[in-house]
Motif scaffolding. Structure first.
Motif, PDB file in Angstrom:
ATOM      1  N   ALA A 162      31.190  50.727  42.538  1.00  0.00           N
ATOM      2  CA  ALA A 162      32.049  50.070  43.536  1.00  0.00           C
ATOM      3  C   ALA A 162      32.399  48.663  43.094  1.00  0.00           C
ATOM      4  O   ALA A 162      33.555  48.215  43.202  1.00  0.00           O
ATOM      5  CB  ALA A 162      31.353  50.059  44.896  1.00  0.00           C
ATOM      6  N   SER A 163      31.404  47.938  42.569  1.00  0.00           N
ATOM      7  CA  SER A 163      31.646  46.562  42.134  1.00  0.00           C
ATOM      8  C   SER A 163      32.616  46.524  40.968  1.00  0.00           C
ATOM      9  O   SER A 163      33.538  45.691  40.939  1.00  0.00           O
ATOM     10  CB  SER A 163      30.317  45.918  41.740  1.00  0.00           C
ATOM     11  N   MET A 164      32.433  47.440  40.007  1.00  0.00           N
ATOM     12  CA  MET A 164      33.311  47.447  38.841  1.00  0.00           C
ATOM     13  C   MET A 164      34.734  47.818  39.241  1.00  0.00           C
ATOM     14  O   MET A 164      35.710  47.198  38.771  1.00  0.00           O
ATOM     15  CB  MET A 164      32.766  48.439  37.807  1.00  0.00           C
ATOM     16  N   LEU A 165      34.903  48.811  40.117  1.00  0.00           N
ATOM     17  CA  LEU A 165      36.248  49.222  40.523  1.00  0.00           C
ATOM     18  C   LEU A 165      36.922  48.140  41.356  1.00  0.00           C
ATOM     19  O   LEU A 165      38.145  47.949  41.247  1.00  0.00           O
ATOM     20  CB  LEU A 165      36.179  50.537  41.294  1.00  0.00           C
ATOM     21  N   ASP A 166      36.157  47.439  42.182  1.00  0.00           N
ATOM     22  CA  ASP A 166      36.744  46.320  42.935  1.00  0.00           C
ATOM     23  C   ASP A 166      37.237  45.229  41.990  1.00  0.00           C
ATOM     24  O   ASP A 166      38.333  44.671  42.172  1.00  0.00           O
ATOM     25  CB  ASP A 166      35.702  45.730  43.901  1.00  0.00           C
ATOM     26  N   GLU A 167      36.448  44.927  40.976  1.00  0.00           N
ATOM     27  CA  GLU A 167      36.839  43.909  39.994  1.00  0.00           C
ATOM     28  C   GLU A 167      38.073  44.357  39.227  1.00  0.00           C
ATOM     29  O   GLU A 167      38.988  43.563  38.974  1.00  0.00           O
ATOM     30  CB  GLU A 167      35.684  43.639  39.043  1.00  0.00           C
ATOM     31  N   LEU A 168      38.122  45.643  38.876  1.00  0.00           N
ATOM     32  CA  LEU A 168      39.267  46.164  38.138  1.00  0.00           C
ATOM     33  C   LEU A 168      40.521  46.166  39.001  1.00  0.00           C
ATOM     34  O   LEU A 168      41.619  45.830  38.530  1.00  0.00           O
ATOM     35  CB  LEU A 168      38.958  47.577  37.644  1.00  0.00           C
ATOM     36  N   ASP A 169      40.359  46.519  40.268  1.00  0.00           N
ATOM     37  CA  ASP A 169      41.503  46.500  41.190  1.00  0.00           C
ATOM     38  C   ASP A 169      42.074  45.096  41.292  1.00  0.00           C
ATOM     39  O   ASP A 169      43.290  44.881  41.247  1.00  0.00           O
ATOM     40  CB  ASP A 169      41.047  47.007  42.562  1.00  0.00           C
ATOM     41  N   ALA A 170      41.202  44.100  41.413  1.00  0.00           N
ATOM     42  CA  ALA A 170      41.664  42.710  41.476  1.00  0.00           C
ATOM     43  C   ALA A 170      42.330  42.283  40.171  1.00  0.00           C
ATOM     44  O   ALA A 170      43.330  41.547  40.180  1.00  0.00           O
ATOM     45  CB  ALA A 170      40.488  41.793  41.808  1.00  0.00           C
ATOM     46  N   ALA A 171      41.789  42.752  39.048  1.00  0.00           N
ATOM     47  CA  ALA A 171      42.394  42.410  37.757  1.00  0.00           C
ATOM     48  C   ALA A 171      43.794  42.993  37.632  1.00  0.00           C
ATOM     49  O   ALA A 171      44.703  42.355  37.091  1.00  0.00           O
ATOM     50  CB  ALA A 171      41.499  42.913  36.620  1.00  0.00           C
ATOM     51  N   LEU A 172      43.987  44.209  38.139  1.00  0.00           N
ATOM     52  CA  LEU A 172      45.317  44.825  38.113  1.00  0.00           C
ATOM     53  C   LEU A 172      46.272  44.076  39.042  1.00  0.00           C
ATOM     54  O   LEU A 172      47.466  43.947  38.731  1.00  0.00           O
ATOM     55  CB  LEU A 172      45.217  46.291  38.495  1.00  0.00           C
ATOM     56  N   ASP A 173      45.759  43.589  40.161  1.00  0.00           N
ATOM     57  CA  ASP A 173      46.597  42.752  41.030  1.00  0.00           C
ATOM     58  C   ASP A 173      47.083  41.514  40.280  1.00  0.00           C
ATOM     59  O   ASP A 173      48.232  41.092  40.427  1.00  0.00           O
ATOM     60  CB  ASP A 173      45.816  42.332  42.280  1.00  0.00           C
ATOM     61  N   ARG A 174      46.205  40.945  39.474  1.00  0.00           N
ATOM     62  CA  ARG A 174      46.588  39.740  38.714  1.00  0.00           C
ATOM     63  C   ARG A 174      47.654  40.073  37.683  1.00  0.00           C
ATOM     64  O   ARG A 174      48.538  39.247  37.411  1.00  0.00           O
ATOM     65  CB  ARG A 174      45.357  39.122  38.042  1.00  0.00           C
ATOM     66  N   VAL A 175      47.586  41.256  37.096  1.00  0.00           N
ATOM     67  CA  VAL A 175      48.639  41.638  36.144  1.00  0.00           C
ATOM     68  C   VAL A 175      49.990  41.654  36.844  1.00  0.00           C
ATOM     69  O   VAL A 175      50.982  41.102  36.333  1.00  0.00           O
ATOM     70  CB  VAL A 175      48.347  43.022  35.525  1.00  0.00           C
ATOM     71  N   GLY A 176      50.046  42.303  38.016  1.00  0.00           N
ATOM     72  CA  GLY A 176      51.305  42.349  38.749  1.00  0.00           C
ATOM     73  C   GLY A 176      51.797  40.974  39.137  1.00  0.00           C
ATOM     74  O   GLY A 176      52.996  40.681  39.046  1.00  0.00           O
ATOM     75  N   ALA A 177      50.877  40.099  39.559  1.00  0.00           N
ATOM     76  CA  ALA A 177      51.269  38.751  39.987  1.00  0.00           C
ATOM     77  C   ALA A 177      51.798  37.928  38.817  1.00  0.00           C
ATOM     78  O   ALA A 177      52.810  37.221  38.946  1.00  0.00           O
ATOM     79  CB  ALA A 177      50.081  38.050  40.637  1.00  0.00           C
ATOM     80  N   THR A 178      51.132  37.999  37.658  1.00  0.00           N
ATOM     81  CA  THR A 178      51.607  37.215  36.508  1.00  0.00           C
ATOM     82  C   THR A 178      52.929  37.749  35.975  1.00  0.00           C
ATOM     83  O   THR A 178      53.779  36.959  35.530  1.00  0.00           O
ATOM     84  CB  THR A 178      50.559  37.210  35.387  1.00  0.00           C
ATOM     85  N   LEU A 179      53.122  39.075  36.025  1.00  0.00           N
ATOM     86  CA  LEU A 179      54.415  39.639  35.639  1.00  0.00           C
ATOM     87  C   LEU A 179      55.522  39.096  36.530  1.00  0.00           C
ATOM     88  O   LEU A 179      56.599  38.708  36.062  1.00  0.00           O
ATOM     89  CB  LEU A 179      54.372  41.155  35.721  1.00  0.00           C
TER      90      LEU A 179
END
Length: 849
Positions: free
Chosen positions: A807-824
């Protein structure tokens, strides 16, 4: 060619002039071949081909919008073309060329010395009181010296068969794209008839148009950039704008895509700002610049008028050309032709009376039944058919005319010549109006052979914009025509434009979201189909294991679709299964439910419409099928709400897979494709992360988990691979190995991130030799997956009954993917320049004149 007539088509022409049949002599000579060919086909075959025409238009996505209607209408084409002989077309060509030259001279005078007004040949009220006269553009330096480059006119026949001009279109003439679409469809439906009829081709007109636009640019520019400026997808003829842009190879832009800087117009592309040399306008004159024209407009480009005055931008047509659309001008054209050209008009206008003239006004008011009254305000025109007005309406109209007579003109109700149309399997006469299109270069005019014919509903005035199906117009050549393409006769090889400079930030953003919404729709569709299979297992009986698994899958659907407010969350299993069918149908078919399949497909189609010129006709064939299949999903039997879902989801899946195939196999790997692919990869990775979190983090009964894991693998399209590779029970660690970390599995998170990093790395960047922020964000997300250990993540926590590490790893990955979209978004989709919002629709015309 000999034709055996097996099933003649009866036809009774109406009184007056008919295009095909002459009174007392029968079928006109130039209609002979077509009449025999249609008769040989017979009514049933003609009706079948009419359906084929409708289907092709639907597949092409050909639409037009009617103001006030929320959904665009499908473009319709009658399968019986209108025929014009070569000799008669020559007469029309000469008349239109003469008329366009005359209007060009009038425009040059009105925005220059105004000798026509000083000499009394034109009343000043007619010119200065018309909203099409733009004072800020007076004295503008017109490239090439021409004020009129594109001209369009609506024509009809009088009772003797002579062509009469109903009106002129000069500021942003529309319709040529629809004529081209008509031709594309008709040549597919009647290939042999079209070939043997010796019809003039349309390509020479569009070649002449490209040449004329190129001539507007500064001759020192090696490869001038021409764009088509559209008001946007909500415009009545947006389909045509996109269709022409695709056919001519011009970028389709909106006002927000352009900016004025350093004395030039620039396209805000994703690579670097690209200088624009020529703008083909589809935005009306007074909406083109909020600085000097309409301040409330968001459709134009601030500062465009100033560049027009300097002559540093080529405009087709120049700003202010709409003034010669004044219906009252027709009353003065005969005298102006003799004065400026030394000729009489070859094509007369309808008998016209400008109400600013006292004697003409008395004549019109005294006999309103004879006239159609045309009024103009703020660039929009309204018709009043005198014979159809009530006494109160007549009185009100007379008062408005007396108050502002210069805004009104009256024309005698024109005749309505008829042509044969296919109606309920038989030929029937329908009134028609022909719109011509002309473009000039080096002092000569080229006409689109045939133009656009529209049919009129019974009782509609030819002056109105109300119309029935269009018609392909065939100008018959005296001998077979050469088959020519748009680019025939190109001289030498030209340098290719940098693809990154031909795509605006707005287009890039829409392609990015097109990819994301396609993945959202696919994920919801896949998971729902699996849920329906599990639902069938529990129908009619209570099975605790299957029921608990179904509840877990419904919760996963809520997680994936993000429909938390109305999804399957909260309460116990019995409550959630009390009426799941209605909730499922809503999450599929309700477009107002954010996150529903209908919502995702609507957003997908909106993004596609915004970049219509970037997509192939095959792509629109697929997109249109999605709408039809969604209608099936929404059309279930009340006694079985899920019947429509069972029938329609398979079609939606086929359409989404076809769309993915076209994207992967047909699109050039340019920046547009990179943005679309980045959107797809980012969204698929994020949705899979959320699906894994919902299904693998909880630790359930082993029998329940077996059903949930099997459903997870089915929804991720990896169950066959799992069974072949592992040949064991469903183990969380093995599932994570396949769906999270396997870079060879096109459905894994790792694969998506590998592709995402590649696509992001290929996007334009400010510093070519350094990684962009969005590339760093994508690499950071990919690293989280690369270092993950499936066995460690799959171990449950004895304290919580959950896989806490996962759960912790997937939450971190989900947030990281959000950052990809935001920086794009930050790097490539900057906010639009500050502008005033466009006001809503104009209110009622009553009392505004």
């Amino acid at each position: 060619m000999s034709i055996d007539v097996v099933d003649p088509l009866p036809y009774e022409p109406a009184a007056g002039w008919d295009e095909m049949v002459a009174p007392g002599t029968g079928v006109r000579a130039h209609w002979g071949y077509l009449h025999e060919a249609l008769s040989a086909l017979g009514p049933s075959e003609l009706e079948r081909r009419r359906r084929q025409v409708d289907r092709l238009l639907h597949d092409d996505g050909a639409t037009y919008a009617v103001p006030g209607e929320p959904v665009p209408r499908r473009w319709e084409v009658d399968p019986v073309p209108l025929l014009i002989s070569s000799e008669e077309w020559g007469t029309i060509e000469r008349g239109i060329a003469q008329r366009a030259d005359l209007l060009d001279l009038v425009l040059a005078d009105l925005y220059g010395p105004r000798t026509l007004i000083r000499r009394g040949l034109l009343p000043p009220e007619l010119v200065f009181g018309h909203p099409g006269f733009l004072r800020p553009t007076a004295g503008q330096d017109v490239p090439g010296g021409r004020h009129l480059l594109l001209h369009s006119a609506d024509l009809a026949r009088d009772t003797d068969g002579r062509w009469t001009v109903l009106s002129d279109r000069t500021q942003a003439p529309s319709g040529a794209g629809y004529a081209l679409e008509n031709r594309f469809v008709m040549t597919r439906v009647f290939p042999s008839i079209f070939r043997d009829a010796h019809v003039h081709r349309l390509a020479p007109y569009f070649r002449a148009m490209r040449g004329a636009m190129g001539a507007l640019a500064d001759r020192s520019v090696e490869r001038p950039l021409t764009v088509i400026l559209t008001p946007g997808p909500w415009n009545e003829t947006y389909f045509e704008h996109a269709f022409l842009a695709s056919y001519l190879g011009y970028p389709l832009v909106q006002g927000s895509d352009l900016e004025v800087r350093g004395g030039r117009v620039w396209l805000r592309s994703v690579g670097a700002h690209e200088p624009v040399d020529v703008i083909v306008r589809r935005v009306d004159d007074d909406w083109c610049d909020p600085v000097e024209l309409r301040p409330e407009s968001s459709l134009g480009v601030p500062g465009l008028v100033e560049l027009a005055r300097r002559g540093t931008i080529g405009l087709a047509n120049p700003l202010g050309s709409g003034v010669v659309e004044h219906p009252g001008l027709a009353a003065f054209l005969p005298a102006l032709a003799r004065e400026l050209l030394g000729q009489d008009l070859h094509l007369p206008s309808l008998p016209t009376y400008w109400c600013g003239d006292r004697a003409a006004r008395r004549h019109v008011v005294g006999d309103l039944d004879r006239f159609v009254i045309r009024s103009v305000r703020r660039g929009r025109e309204r018709l009043h058919v005198g014979a159809e007005l009530s006494e109160d309406e007549r009185s009100a109209l007379v008062r408005r005319i007396e108050a502002n007579p210069h805004r009104f003109a009256a024309q005698e109700v024109p005749p309505a010549a008829t042509a044969p149309c296919l109606v309920d399997g038989r030929l029937a006469p329908r009134a028609t109006v022909l719109r011509t299109f002309a473009v000039t270069r080096d002092g000569s005019w080229t006409l689109l052979p045939g133009g656009l014919t529209r049919t009129l509903p019974d009782g509609a005035s030819p002056l109105s914009l109300v119309s029935g199906p269009g018609k392909d117009t065939w100008v018959l050549a005296s001998e077979p025509e050469s088959t020519l393409s748009l680019v025939a006769g190109a001289e030498g090889r030209v340098a290719a434009m940098d693809p990154a400079h031909a795509i605006s930030a707005r287009v890039a953003e829409n392609l990015f979201w097109l990819g994301r919404y396609a993945e959202r729709a696919e994920a919801v569709t896949r998971l729902t189909r699996v849920i329906l299979d599990r639902r069938n297992d529990t129908a009619g009986r209570w099975n605790p294991t299957a029921t608990t698994a179904l509840v877990a899958l419904l919760e996963a659907l809520t997680e994936v679709s993000a429909t938390y407010a109305s999804g399957f969350v909260g309460g116990d299993a019995v409550e959630r299964l009390a009426a799941p069918d209605a909730t499922l149908v809503r999450l599929l078919a309700d477009p107002s439910e954010v996150g529903s399949l209908a919502y995702d497909l609507a957003a997908l189609l909106d993004a596609a419409v915004a970049v219509r010129d970037q997509l192939s006709l095959d792509t629109w064939l697929v997109l249109n099928s999605l709408e039809e299949d969604l209608a099936v999903v929404a059309g279930g039997d009340p006694s079985d709400p899920l019947a429509g879902a069972r029938a329609g989801l398979g079609g939606i899946m086929k359409g989404l897979l076809a769309l993915a195939g076209l994207v992967n196999e047909s699109m050039v790997r340019d920046p547009g494709w990179r943005f679309l692919d980045a959107g797809r990869r980012l969204e698929r990775a994020q949705l899979l992360v959320r699906l894994l979190r919902s299904t693998l983090v909880p630790v359930r009964d082993e029998h329940v988990d077996a059903l949930v894991y099997e459903s997870l693998l089915s929804a991720a399209e990896s169950i066959v691979t799992y069974r072949r590779r592992y040949q064991s029970t469903y183990e969380p660690a093995a599932i994570l190995e396949l769906l999270l970390g396997d870079e060879a599995n096109p459905r894994s998170v790792a694969y998506q991130l590998t592709q995402l990093v590649t696509s992001v790395a290929e996007l334009p960047r400010a510093l070519p030799n350094r990684r962009s922020e969005e590339e760093k964000a994508a690499l950071a997300a990919a690293t989280l997956v690369a270092v993950a250990e499936p066995d460690d993540l799959a171990a449950p926590s004895s304290e919580h009954g959950r896989r806490v590490a996962l759960a912790s790893m997937l939450d971190e990955l989900d947030a990281a993917l959000d950052r990809v979209g935001a920086t794009l978004a930050t790097a490539h989709f900057p906010p639009l320049p500050d502008r005033q919002l466009l006001l809503g629709p104009l209110g009622s015309w009553e009392g505004q004149e």
